[in-house]
Design a protein around this motif. Structure first.
Motif: not given
Length: 309
Positions: A129-130, A135-137, A146-151, A212-220
């Motif tokens: 599970t990733y 970061p810009n949700a 709080t706001k949804d900042s991950f999927e 890199p681990g299983n958390v991927i940061e990618a801006s919308q």
């Protein structure tokens, strides 16, 4: 051309598996129903299915009630399992919802978790599970939260030895060059503690980059220029697609996106030297995808592999 998504208007997939596959690869994104196309693909032909299907009750193209989402998705998953190579994978980006009505109103609906368990029961091997961190949700009206900042992004495999190239997605080490040089001189090797086995510091930096681990940061990306009327409502970030294209599909392998949208998966896969095709139900998005694929190819020299960062 205007969109016409009524069942009778969407062209049927070729019944011959080889012809269906050839059309996908040639056209990039075809106008059609994934339920129709997936069952026509040759068995064991796809190295990676990477997709973000319509979320439950999310946008105009998704009127699937969360209570019925698993039932709706199962036929797609069964067809993909048959079409996937033994070393192939299925990567699913999906987001759960706050129920708007019914007994669970105001709560997170469990359809995503129910789907994952059903896929596992079906025969898909749930590998990882990733978390796609955004970061810009943007804030929304979500009630006492709080706001949804991950999927979520779930990685499933068909067989017990799936292709996975960790070296292709390594990231720069955080330690300085001086610190790396110092640790390489450490002759004590592995240090064990009460918490368990430690790393052998002599070989920590031999891979050229860190896991890199299983958390991927990618801006919308908002207000995209790809999409009908100048904007597609749910464009996948290229960085998210590139992570799995590089890791879960060999160079020259085949990637298919059954819910292609504006064509991000196909564009990124081809840019990284993979064969790729997608299916999209909405005709206007197919036109957008075709323009995007053509434009991206024109920006590359013949034979050049353009790598996303």
């Amino acid at each position: 051309m205007t969109g016409d998504d009524t069942p009778g208007a969407v062209p049927a997939a070729p019944r011959d598996p080889d012809i269906a596959l050839a059309r996908l690869v040639e056209e990039g994104v075809v106008w059609g129903d994934a339920a129709d196309w997936l069952v026509c693909l040759p068995a064991g032909s796809v190295d990676l299915f990477f997709t973000s299907p319509p979320y439950a009750n999310a946008r105009r193209y998704s009127e699937i009630h969360p209570d019925h989402y698993v039932e709706w998705f199962v036929p797609f998953a069964e067809a993909m399992l048959n079409a996937t190579a033994e070393s192939g994978s299925f990567v699913l980006n999906i987001k759960n919802r706050v129920a708007a009505s019914g007994a669970l109103r105001g709560q997170r609906h469990p359809y995503v978790y129910e789907l994952v368990l059903e896929l596992q029961r079906m025969g898909w091997r749930w590998l990882e599970t990733y978390i796609w961190s955004k970061p810009n949700a943007i804030p929304g009206r979500f009630g006492p939260r709080t706001k949804d900042s991950f999927e979520y992004v779930y990685h499933f495999a068909k067989g017990s030895q799936p292709y996975f190239d960790l070296d292709a997605i390594r990231v720069p080490y955080r330690a300085s060059e001086q610190e790396i040089a110092r640790r390489r001189r450490d002759q004590n090797g592995r240090r064990n503690t009460e918490a368990g086995f430690g790393r052998d510091r002599r070989f920590t930096y031999d891979k050229g980059g860190a896991d890199p681990g299983n958390v991927i940061e990618a801006s919308q990306a908002y207000n995209q220029h790809w999409g009908p009327a100048g904007q597609h409502t749910a464009v996948m970030p290229e960085g998210l697609a590139a992570f799995f294209v590089r890791a879960a599909c060999p160079h020259g392998g085949l990637i298919v996106d059954p819910f292609a949208g504006s064509g991000t998966t196909v564009v990124v896969a081809r840019r990284h030297g993979r064969l790729a095709g997608g299916v999209e139900l909405h005709r206007e998005y197919v036109e957008v995808s075709a323009q995007r694929v053509a434009s991206d190819q024109c920006e590359s020299e013949p034979g050049e592999l353009r790598l996303a960062v």
